[in-house]
Design a protein around this motif. Structure first.
Motif, PDB file in Angstrom:
ATOM      1  N   GLY A  26      63.903  60.764 -93.267  1.00 13.98           N
ATOM      2  CA  GLY A  26      63.743  62.216 -93.235  1.00 13.98           C
ATOM      3  C   GLY A  26      64.739  62.870 -94.180  1.00 13.98           C
ATOM      4  N   ASP A  27      65.358  63.965 -93.741  1.00 17.51           N
ATOM      5  CA  ASP A  27      66.390  64.643 -94.533  1.00 17.51           C
ATOM      6  C   ASP A  27      67.689  63.848 -94.425  1.00 17.51           C
ATOM      7  OD1 ASP A  27      64.630  66.621 -95.232  1.00 17.51           O
ATOM      8  OD2 ASP A  27      65.345  68.051 -93.745  1.00 17.51           O
ATOM      9  N   VAL A  28      67.956  63.017 -95.413  1.00 24.51           N
ATOM     10  CA  VAL A  28      69.089  62.100 -95.357  1.00 24.51           C
ATOM     11  C   VAL A  28      70.338  62.740 -95.960  1.00 24.51           C
ATOM     12  CG1 VAL A  28      67.696  60.013 -95.302  1.00 24.51           C
ATOM     13  CG2 VAL A  28      68.304  61.028 -97.511  1.00 24.51           C
ATOM     14  N   ALA A  29      71.466  62.080 -95.757  1.00 22.52           N
ATOM     15  CA  ALA A  29      72.748  62.645 -96.190  1.00 22.52           C
ATOM     16  C   ALA A  29      72.965  62.530 -97.692  1.00 22.52           C
ATOM     17  CB  ALA A  29      73.890  61.958 -95.444  1.00 22.52           C
ATOM     18  N   THR A  30      72.337  61.543 -98.335  1.00 19.33           N
ATOM     19  CA  THR A  30      72.554  61.349 -99.766  1.00 19.33           C
ATOM     20  C   THR A  30      71.947  62.504-100.543  1.00 19.33           C
ATOM     21  OG1 THR A  30      72.351  58.970 -99.396  1.00 19.33           O
ATOM     22  CG2 THR A  30      72.309  59.733-101.670  1.00 19.33           C
ATOM     23  N   PRO A  31      72.727  63.260-101.320  1.00 17.44           N
ATOM     24  CA  PRO A  31      72.196  64.452-101.993  1.00 17.44           C
ATOM     25  C   PRO A  31      71.357  64.103-103.213  1.00 17.44           C
ATOM     26  CG  PRO A  31      74.506  64.158-102.536  1.00 17.44           C
ATOM     27  CD  PRO A  31      74.178  63.110-101.511  1.00 17.44           C
ATOM     28  N   ARG A  32      70.510  65.029-103.576  1.00 16.86           N
ATOM     29  CA  ARG A  32      69.583  64.826-104.682  1.00 16.86           C
ATOM     30  C   ARG A  32      70.302  64.497-105.987  1.00 16.86           C
ATOM     31  NH1 ARG A  32      64.203  63.704-105.821  1.00 16.86           N
ATOM     32  NH2 ARG A  32      63.518  64.801-107.703  1.00 16.86           N
ATOM     33  N   ALA A  76      61.818  63.287-103.215  1.00 13.76           N
ATOM     34  CA  ALA A  76      61.001  64.342-103.818  1.00 13.76           C
ATOM     35  C   ALA A  76      60.574  63.926-105.218  1.00 13.76           C
ATOM     36  CB  ALA A  76      61.786  65.647-103.870  1.00 13.76           C
ATOM     37  N   ASP A  77      59.289  64.129-105.527  1.00 13.70           N
ATOM     38  CA  ASP A  77      58.779  63.680-106.821  1.00 13.70           C
ATOM     39  C   ASP A  77      58.896  64.722-107.920  1.00 13.70           C
ATOM     40  OD1 ASP A  77      56.842  65.463-106.033  1.00 13.70           O
ATOM     41  OD2 ASP A  77      55.177  64.038-106.087  1.00 13.70           O
ATOM     42  N   ASP A  78      59.457  65.879-107.613  1.00 10.73           N
ATOM     43  CA  ASP A  78      59.588  66.961-108.584  1.00 10.73           C
ATOM     44  C   ASP A  78      60.794  66.713-109.483  1.00 10.73           C
ATOM     45  OD1 ASP A  78      59.814  69.282-110.016  1.00 10.73           O
ATOM     46  OD2 ASP A  78      60.084  70.605-108.279  1.00 10.73           O
ATOM     47  N   PRO A  79      60.588  66.446-110.777  1.00 15.07           N
ATOM     48  CA  PRO A  79      61.732  66.177-111.657  1.00 15.07           C
ATOM     49  C   PRO A  79      62.636  67.387-111.859  1.00 15.07           C
ATOM     50  CG  PRO A  79      59.708  66.330-112.929  1.00 15.07           C
ATOM     51  CD  PRO A  79      59.306  66.341-111.497  1.00 15.07           C
ATOM     52  N   ASP A  80      62.142  68.570-111.532  1.00 15.08           N
ATOM     53  CA  ASP A  80      62.962  69.777-111.672  1.00 15.08           C
ATOM     54  C   ASP A  80      63.837  70.034-110.446  1.00 15.08           C
ATOM     55  OD1 ASP A  80      61.959  70.381-114.209  1.00 15.08           O
ATOM     56  OD2 ASP A  80      60.199  71.368-113.343  1.00 15.08           O
ATOM     57  N   HIS A  81      63.631  69.267-109.387  1.00 14.13           N
ATOM     58  CA  HIS A  81      64.491  69.365-108.200  1.00 14.13           C
ATOM     59  C   HIS A  81      65.732  68.532-108.471  1.00 14.13           C
ATOM     60  CE1 HIS A  81      66.047  69.523-104.234  1.00 14.13           C
ATOM     61  NE2 HIS A  81      65.582  68.356-103.819  1.00 14.13           N
ATOM     62  N   ARG A  82      66.836  69.187-108.821  1.00 18.28           N
ATOM     63  CA  ARG A  82      68.024  68.495-109.308  1.00 18.28           C
ATOM     64  C   ARG A  82      69.183  68.498-108.324  1.00 18.28           C
ATOM     65  NH1 ARG A  82      66.169  65.518-113.181  1.00 18.28           N
ATOM     66  NH2 ARG A  82      68.324  65.140-113.825  1.00 18.28           N
ATOM     67  N   LEU A  83      69.199  69.445-107.385  1.00 14.81           N
ATOM     68  CA  LEU A  83      70.325  69.589-106.470  1.00 14.81           C
ATOM     69  C   LEU A  83      69.816  69.786-105.046  1.00 14.81           C
ATOM     70  CD1 LEU A  83      72.495  72.111-108.537  1.00 14.81           C
ATOM     71  CD2 LEU A  83      72.975  69.669-108.228  1.00 14.81           C
ATOM     72  N   GLY A  84      70.719  69.532-104.084  1.00 11.82           N
ATOM     73  CA  GLY A  84      70.398  69.834-102.700  1.00 11.82           C
ATOM     74  C   GLY A  84      69.833  68.659-101.942  1.00 11.82           C
ATOM     75  N   GLN A  85      68.950  68.959-100.993  1.00 10.84           N
ATOM     76  CA  GLN A  85      68.436  67.964-100.057  1.00 10.84           C
ATOM     77  C   GLN A  85      67.456  67.006-100.736  1.00 10.84           C
ATOM     78  OE1 GLN A  85      69.213  67.732 -96.522  1.00 10.84           O
ATOM     79  NE2 GLN A  85      68.352  65.738 -97.067  1.00 10.84           N
ATOM     80  N   ASP A  86      67.556  65.731-100.356  1.00  7.20           N
ATOM     81  CA  ASP A  86      66.523  64.768-100.720  1.00  7.20           C
ATOM     82  C   ASP A  86      66.102  64.033 -99.459  1.00  7.20           C
ATOM     83  OD1 ASP A  86      64.663  63.557-102.355  1.00  7.20           O
ATOM     84  OD2 ASP A  86      66.115  62.903-103.849  1.00  7.20           O
ATOM     85  N   THR A  87      65.051  63.252 -99.582  1.00  5.68           N
ATOM     86  CA  THR A  87      64.415  62.696 -98.389  1.00  5.68           C
ATOM     87  C   THR A  87      64.082  61.223 -98.554  1.00  5.68           C
ATOM     88  OG1 THR A  87      62.238  63.360 -99.228  1.00  5.68           O
ATOM     89  CG2 THR A  87      63.365  64.907 -97.756  1.00  5.68           C
ATOM     90  N   ILE A  88      63.951  60.564 -97.400  1.00  8.79           N
ATOM     91  CA  ILE A  88      63.310  59.257 -97.291  1.00  8.79           C
ATOM     92  C   ILE A  88      62.143  59.449 -96.335  1.00  8.79           C
ATOM     93  CG2 ILE A  88      63.542  56.906 -96.399  1.00  8.79           C
ATOM     94  CD1 ILE A  88      66.456  56.945 -97.287  1.00  8.79           C
ATOM     95  N   ASP A  89      60.973  59.008 -96.728  1.00  2.00           N
ATOM     96  CA  ASP A  89      59.787  59.171 -95.894  1.00  2.00           C
ATOM     97  C   ASP A  89      59.850  58.175 -94.737  1.00  2.00           C
ATOM     98  OD1 ASP A  89      57.248  59.094 -94.748  1.00  2.00           O
ATOM     99  OD2 ASP A  89      56.212  59.383 -96.640  1.00  2.00           O
TER     100      ASP A  89
END
Length: 266
Positions: A26-32, A76-89
């Protein structure tokens, strides 16, 4: 936070809920930004991020790495998402556990030799040792590593059937492939057969897979090499998860699910 009962394995929906609530997925601790930095360094040829694998010039585009990580890990598959939250499905985590269970069942049915190793003793040791105990009970031979091995200014030890790296009387967090290389080289020197299966993480898993050994590996969202290796067929299974959450007991329901799915519970 209370844990689900370990007297029975969780269902798939129960496990997914648990993975998300504990941030194993889900919303994991490792940042984008950390994820993308690691993808870029791997693509630029930094072997620290290759985790013992030989990737050649096949993954020199950071966007290709991101595409695999979106597909197999759920970032997240959006290459423009550079900062903040990332996820593991979490669904991908459970799917990978299901694939791992099939391979563990084969190991049990064939009474195979299995080697366990972790570079995350503070998080994943109980996962590895629990699976080792179940396979031993099913008739598998758990590989005992040769004595006196050294790597990366430390020693390679084995506790609770799991190989780990020790430095200064402390079990060490390491992604290095060198300890696994020392184990496999020593087994060959001593005339011992190599394992039929390796159950490991990070560089320990990457090194074993690169040697052509069937390997189940665990990896976080900022460690893309094992996911690339699974995509290429070098690793049998790569399980996506946060590999060091707040409490190692949070992994217990995951282990119970894996063993139950493999038919390795008493």
């Amino acid at each position: 936070m209370s844990l689900p009962s370990t007297s029975s394995a969780p269902s798939r929906p129960e496990l997914i809920e648990h993975l998300v609530s504990t941030r194993i997925a889900g919303d994991v601790a490792t940042p984008r930004d950390n994820n993308l930095a690691h993808y870029r360094k791997l693509a630029n040829g930094d072997r620290h991020y290759w985790l013992g694998l030989e990737l050649g010039d096949r993954w020199t585009d950071e966007q290709d790495v991101l595409a695999v990580m979106a597909e197999r890990c759920g970032v997240a598959d959006d290459p423009d998402h550079r900062l903040g939250q990332d996820t593991i499905d979490p669904g991908l985590t459970v799917d990978a556990l299901d694939r791992a269970a099939v391979r563990l069942r084969k190991a049990a049915d064939d009474r195979q030799r299995v080697l366990f190793a972790t570079g995350h003793p503070g998080g994943l040791l109980d996962v590895h040792s629990g699976v080792a105990a179940a396979l031993r009970a099913a008739g598998c031979e758990i590989v005992r590593i040769p004595l006196g091995l050294t790597a990366d200014q430390g020693v390679v030890v084995q506790l609770a059937d799991v190989a780990m790296h020790e430095r200064g009387a402390t079990l060490w967090h390491t992604h290095s492939p060198e300890p696994m290389k020392e184990i496999l080289d020593a087994l060959q020197r001593e005339g011992e057969p190599l394992p039929d299966l390796v159950f490991a993480d990070h560089g320990w898993a990457g090194c074993a897979g690169q040697r052509g050994i069937d390997t189940i590996g665990f990896a976080d969202s900022n460690d893309p090499a094992l996911f690339l290796a699974e995509a290429e067929g070098t690793l049998a299974v790569t399980v996506p998860l946060d590999d060091h959450v707040l409490n190692p007991r949070y992994y217990e329901p995951m282990t119970a699910y894996l063993l139950a799915t493999a038919g390795l519970t008493s």
